[in-house]
Design a protein around this motif. Structure first.
Motif, PDB file in Angstrom:
ATOM      1  N   ILE A 102       0.843  -1.204   0.000  1.00  0.00           N
ATOM      2  CA  ILE A 102       0.000   0.000   0.000  1.00  0.00           C
ATOM      3  C   ILE A 102       0.879   1.256   0.000  1.00  0.00           C
ATOM      4  O   ILE A 102       0.665   2.188  -0.788  1.00  0.00           O
ATOM      5  N   GLY A 103       1.887   1.288   0.886  1.00  0.00           N
ATOM      6  CA  GLY A 103       2.760   2.456   0.961  1.00  0.00           C
ATOM      7  C   GLY A 103       3.504   2.707  -0.336  1.00  0.00           C
ATOM      8  O   GLY A 103       3.578   3.853  -0.814  1.00  0.00           O
ATOM      9  N   ALA A 104       4.044   1.646  -0.949  1.00  0.00           N
ATOM     10  CA  ALA A 104       4.797   1.796  -2.197  1.00  0.00           C
ATOM     11  C   ALA A 104       3.891   2.248  -3.332  1.00  0.00           C
ATOM     12  O   ALA A 104       4.267   3.100  -4.153  1.00  0.00           O
ATOM     13  N   THR A 105       2.677   1.700  -3.386  1.00  0.00           N
ATOM     14  CA  THR A 105       1.740   2.068  -4.459  1.00  0.00           C
ATOM     15  C   THR A 105       1.317   3.525  -4.355  1.00  0.00           C
ATOM     16  O   THR A 105       1.278   4.251  -5.358  1.00  0.00           O
ATOM     17  N   VAL A 106       1.020   3.975  -3.135  1.00  0.00           N
ATOM     18  CA  VAL A 106       0.585   5.364  -2.941  1.00  0.00           C
ATOM     19  C   VAL A 106       1.714   6.337  -3.278  1.00  0.00           C
ATOM     20  O   VAL A 106       1.523   7.310  -4.022  1.00  0.00           O
ATOM     21  N   HIS A 107       2.905   6.085  -2.725  1.00  0.00           N
ATOM     22  CA  HIS A 107       4.033   6.979  -2.974  1.00  0.00           C
ATOM     23  C   HIS A 107       4.388   7.045  -4.460  1.00  0.00           C
ATOM     24  O   HIS A 107       4.579   8.134  -5.020  1.00  0.00           O
ATOM     25  N   THR A 108       4.501   5.873  -5.101  1.00  0.00           N
ATOM     26  CA  THR A 108       4.902   5.848  -6.513  1.00  0.00           C
ATOM     27  C   THR A 108       3.811   6.442  -7.396  1.00  0.00           C
ATOM     28  O   THR A 108       4.110   7.134  -8.390  1.00  0.00           O
ATOM     29  N   GLY A 109       2.550   6.189  -7.045  1.00  0.00           N
ATOM     30  CA  GLY A 109       1.450   6.770  -7.802  1.00  0.00           C
ATOM     31  C   GLY A 109       1.480   8.287  -7.764  1.00  0.00           C
ATOM     32  O   GLY A 109       1.261   8.962  -8.790  1.00  0.00           O
ATOM     33  N   CYS A 110       1.760   8.851  -6.581  1.00  0.00           N
ATOM     34  CA  CYS A 110       1.871  10.314  -6.468  1.00  0.00           C
ATOM     35  C   CYS A 110       3.094  10.838  -7.217  1.00  0.00           C
ATOM     36  O   CYS A 110       3.047  11.936  -7.804  1.00  0.00           O
ATOM     37  N   MET A 111       4.177  10.061  -7.226  1.00  0.00           N
ATOM     38  CA  MET A 111       5.394  10.491  -7.912  1.00  0.00           C
ATOM     39  C   MET A 111       5.199  10.522  -9.427  1.00  0.00           C
ATOM     40  O   MET A 111       5.791  11.357 -10.128  1.00  0.00           O
ATOM     41  N   LEU A 112       4.369   9.629  -9.953  1.00  0.00           N
ATOM     42  CA  LEU A 112       4.121   9.597 -11.396  1.00  0.00           C
ATOM     43  C   LEU A 112       3.380  10.834 -11.881  1.00  0.00           C
ATOM     44  O   LEU A 112       3.392  11.146 -13.081  1.00  0.00           O
ATOM     45  N   ARG A 113       2.719  11.565 -10.964  1.00  0.00           N
ATOM     46  CA  ARG A 113       1.997  12.773 -11.334  1.00  0.00           C
ATOM     47  C   ARG A 113       2.908  13.990 -11.385  1.00  0.00           C
ATOM     48  O   ARG A 113       2.512  15.051 -11.884  1.00  0.00           O
ATOM     49  N   VAL A 114       4.118  13.872 -10.868  1.00  0.00           N
ATOM     50  CA  VAL A 114       5.026  15.002 -10.771  1.00  0.00           C
ATOM     51  C   VAL A 114       5.633  15.314 -12.136  1.00  0.00           C
ATOM     52  O   VAL A 114       6.015  14.404 -12.886  1.00  0.00           O
ATOM     53  N   VAL A 115       5.742  16.605 -12.468  1.00  0.00           N
ATOM     54  CA  VAL A 115       6.386  17.052 -13.711  1.00  0.00           C
ATOM     55  C   VAL A 115       7.813  17.448 -13.379  1.00  0.00           C
ATOM     56  O   VAL A 115       8.054  18.279 -12.498  1.00  0.00           O
ATOM     57  N   PHE A 116       8.794  16.825 -14.079  1.00  0.00           N
ATOM     58  CA  PHE A 116      10.202  17.099 -13.826  1.00  0.00           C
ATOM     59  C   PHE A 116      10.753  18.101 -14.834  1.00  0.00           C
ATOM     60  O   PHE A 116      10.363  18.105 -16.007  1.00  0.00           O
ATOM     61  N   CYS A 117      11.676  18.931 -14.365  1.00  0.00           N
ATOM     62  CA  CYS A 117      12.304  19.925 -15.232  1.00  0.00           C
ATOM     63  C   CYS A 117      13.520  19.326 -15.921  1.00  0.00           C
ATOM     64  O   CYS A 117      13.789  18.134 -15.818  1.00  0.00           O
ATOM     65  N   LYS A 118      14.283  20.197 -16.599  1.00  0.00           N
ATOM     66  CA  LYS A 118      15.437  19.727 -17.358  1.00  0.00           C
ATOM     67  C   LYS A 118      16.577  19.246 -16.461  1.00  0.00           C
ATOM     68  O   LYS A 118      17.415  18.472 -16.885  1.00  0.00           O
ATOM     69  N   ASP A 119      16.625  19.751 -15.225  1.00  0.00           N
ATOM     70  CA  ASP A 119      17.651  19.305 -14.289  1.00  0.00           C
ATOM     71  C   ASP A 119      17.346  17.860 -13.898  1.00  0.00           C
ATOM     72  O   ASP A 119      16.338  17.574 -13.251  1.00  0.00           O
TER      73      ASP A 119
END
Length: 630
Positions: free
Chosen positions: A154-171
């Motif tokens: 549950i913890g891994a799914t929630v954290h990774t799911g939220c991380m997939l929504r993040v937009v990363f910059c060129k750095d």
């Protein structure tokens, strides 16, 4: 910016533990050793618990789950971490980074909860011993383990799911040695408010909940222990808790220090050190903390050893089943069978192996030449003189006793002399392997970082690399020889021309489980680690050479292939000799490659590394000219 894209970048670069080039090789060797010990320790514990019915209890059921978790999450982290030490840029693809993040979180959360479950198990065992079998039944234990993995999932799914929504910059440089939450959030150019909120809540729950469970369990345990009147009983009860408390403190302390703090750049630098403990060191220590100091595990090991001893003695000495275990050996001397027992080849072989004189003259000459000529006072020649010293010593340990066999009917060697020969052979054999790796690394720096060569390969670095080489030789040899306190049968003929490990183990009438495990582990480490170092070094060297446009320049650079030839001969014969099953037929086969490994290579090295070298020829010519003038 298009909101439909989750990320502008398709890959990241892991910064690693440090960017200092002089520390990369040392850290690679250290963490490779840690990973090998971790895999062997946890796999060994799982296997031991699985095959022994005496350990089929709730406590060891949880311990096997802990070993599995430690094995998995160290495998998620360390292999990719090792790549960073041997590559200029450790690139990791976006999907690979998210996968590593998911499995890391899954196993790290599971570890925290399994520690709490183990503390609860100890609480029931000490505080409610009469109800232990009922409270900790098989079904209860199974559901507790399922709950542990569900919390991780549950913890891994929630954290990774939220991380997939993040937009990363060129750095795209991750300021860590693996893909973790805070370093990834540092690269975001979109709002991370939800991620930080989820991180705070789940981290607080997954750290505080197990910590409170462990704390509550041990408060009750300590209260029960203090009611015990006998000092011996208290000491025994506290002994079952101290190691667990120590490991939990290290794990929860480092995890809390890393996660329960503001996500800023300075804290990321601090967290690298603390994260090393719970991602690499704790998985290595857990089998030792929870198992090797445990009496039940020792009893099981003793039973396996006794079983092996009984079977061994029944096969080899049916009439003599009673052995005095207080004596380490029933024989005081061995007989070396030599290369062959046929009388005809003895004299020709004696004359042939007088090439020992060539080895002595070549290596002594090389050491003297490098010492006398200031022109050769360079890192390359410094390592070369150490290699010549190792070759000289190794060939002296083996060849001198081997020559005696050719001129005597029976080549006797006392037990003490045999152990001494084994010890010195292992010291110099292991040292030679790692010295070859150090020389390959020196070549890599010279080719790929020529402007930084004098800085990276300074006198202090060369000195400590050489000290490390001899330390590894002494450590490996001491461990192997220390565990050779075996019971030997009356058959005292060593089927070789020197005292080597497999041959002596063949004569043992006691258990050699530990010895075989050590041979497998240390041989794998002392062969694969330098081999990977050499392979990585020459991969970069060849890549640099191919960038040279002139044919003359390439030809000159490729002239260093003599090192590769010698390394191939040495590693090929060593691998053929050691990385095979320890049976009688393989021992007979190993005599021929071992001749190359112990005698021929020592003779060829001065020629391969030196006589074909222009610097050595120039220094020799200078000395001869000065001698002629005088």
């Amino acid at each position: 910016m298009a909101t439909g894209n989750h990320s502008i970048v398709t890959e990241f670069i892991l910064a690693g533990l440090t960017e200092k080039p002089e520390l990369q090789l040392l850290l690679f060797l250290f963490f490779l050793g840690v990973y090998v010990v971790t895999v062997m320790g946890n796999l060994g514990m799982i296997t031991l618990i699985g095959i022994s019915s005496h350990l089929h209890t709730p406590m060891y059921y949880f311990l096997s789950s802990l070993s599995f978790i430690d094995l998995c999450y160290s495998t998620v982290i360390i292999p990719k971490m090792l790549v960073n030490f041997v590559t200029e840029k450790n690139i990791i693809a976006y999907p690979e980074c998210m996968t590593q993040l998911y499995f890391f979180i899954f196993f790290i959360i599971s570890e925290g909860h399994i520690l709490a479950v183990m503390a609860y198990d100890r609480y029931v065992a000490i505080c409610k011993p009469l109800l232990y079998n009922v409270t900790m039944s098989y079904q209860v234990c199974s559901w507790l383990v399922v709950e542990v993995y569900m919390m991780g999932f549950i913890g891994a799914t929630v954290h990774t799911g939220c991380m997939l929504r993040v937009v990363f910059c060129k750095d795209k440089i991750i300021n860590h040695y693996f893909c973790d939450l805070f370093p990834l959030l540092e690269l975001s150019c979109s709002s991370t408010y939800i991620n930080e909120l989820v991180l705070l809540c789940l981290s607080a729950f997954n750290i505080l909940a197990p910590t409170l469970a462990i704390f509550g369990s041990y408060v009750s345990i300590i209260a029960s222990i203090l009611r015990i009147h006998s000092t011996e009983g208290r000491s025994k009860a506290f002994g079952t808790c101290s190691s667990h408390i120590l490991a939990v403190t290290v794990f929860c302390g480092s995890a809390a220090f890393m996660y329960l703090q503001p996500s800023n750049v300075s804290s990321m630098e601090q967290s690298k050190v603390s994260s090393v403990f719970y991602t690499t060191i704790v998985p290595m220590l857990n089998p030792l903390i929870y198992s090797l100091r445990n009496k039940d595990v020792k009893v099981v090991l003793n039973k396996l050893i006794e079983k092996r001893l009984f079977c061994c003695c029944n096969e080899r000495e049916p009439a003599e089943r009673i052995i005095d275990h207080r004596n380490h050996s029933s024989v005081t001397e061995f007989i070396l069978s030599g290369l062959t027992e046929l009388p005809e080849p003895q004299l020709p072989l004696f004359l042939l192996f007088r090439i020992y004189m060539v080895t002595v003259v070549g290596n002594m000459g090389m050491i003297t030449l490098i010492g006398l000529s200031s022109y050769l006072h360079t890192p390359t020649c410094y390592f070369l003189s150490s290699l010549s010293f190792i070759d000289l010593c190794q060939s002296t340990v083996i060849t001198a006793k081997m020559l005696v066999k050719f001129v005597t009917e029976k080549n006797f060697i006392s037990y003490t002399e045999c152990m001494t020969q084994l010890y010195l052979f292992l010291v110099f054999a292991i040292a030679e392997i790692h010295m070859l790796a150090a020389m390959a690394y020196d070549c890599y720096v010279a080719f790929c970082n020529p402007l930084l060569y004098n800085v990276i390969m300074s006198y202090h670095i060369c000195f400590w690399l050489t000290v490390g080489v001899y330390t590894l030789g002494i450590t490996g040899s001491t461990i192997h020889t220390g565990f050779m306190q075996l019971v030997f049968s009356k058959a005292n003929v060593v089927n070789h021309y020197f005292c080597d490990l497999f041959l002596l183990l063949q004569l043992s009438c006691s258990s050699i489980n530990i010895n075989e495990l050590l041979v497998l582990g240390l041989s794998a480490f002392n062969i694969l680690t330098p081999a990977l170092t050499i392979f990585a070094s020459y991969s970069f060297i060849i890549s640099s050479i191919l960038h040279i446009r002139s044919t003359e320049g390439r030809s000159k650079a490729f002239s260093t292939s003599s090192h590769i030839s010698a390394v191939t001969i040495f590693y090929g014969s060593a691998a053929f000799m050691y990385l095979q099953p320890s049976n009688v037929s393989s021992i007979d086969q190993s005599k021929v490659p071992s001749v190359f490994c112990t005698i021929i290579v020592s003779m060829l090295n001065p020629m391969i590394y030196s006589l074909r070298n222009k610097d050595v020829k120039f220094a020799l010519k200078k000395i001869l000219e000065s001698r002629a003038c005088s």
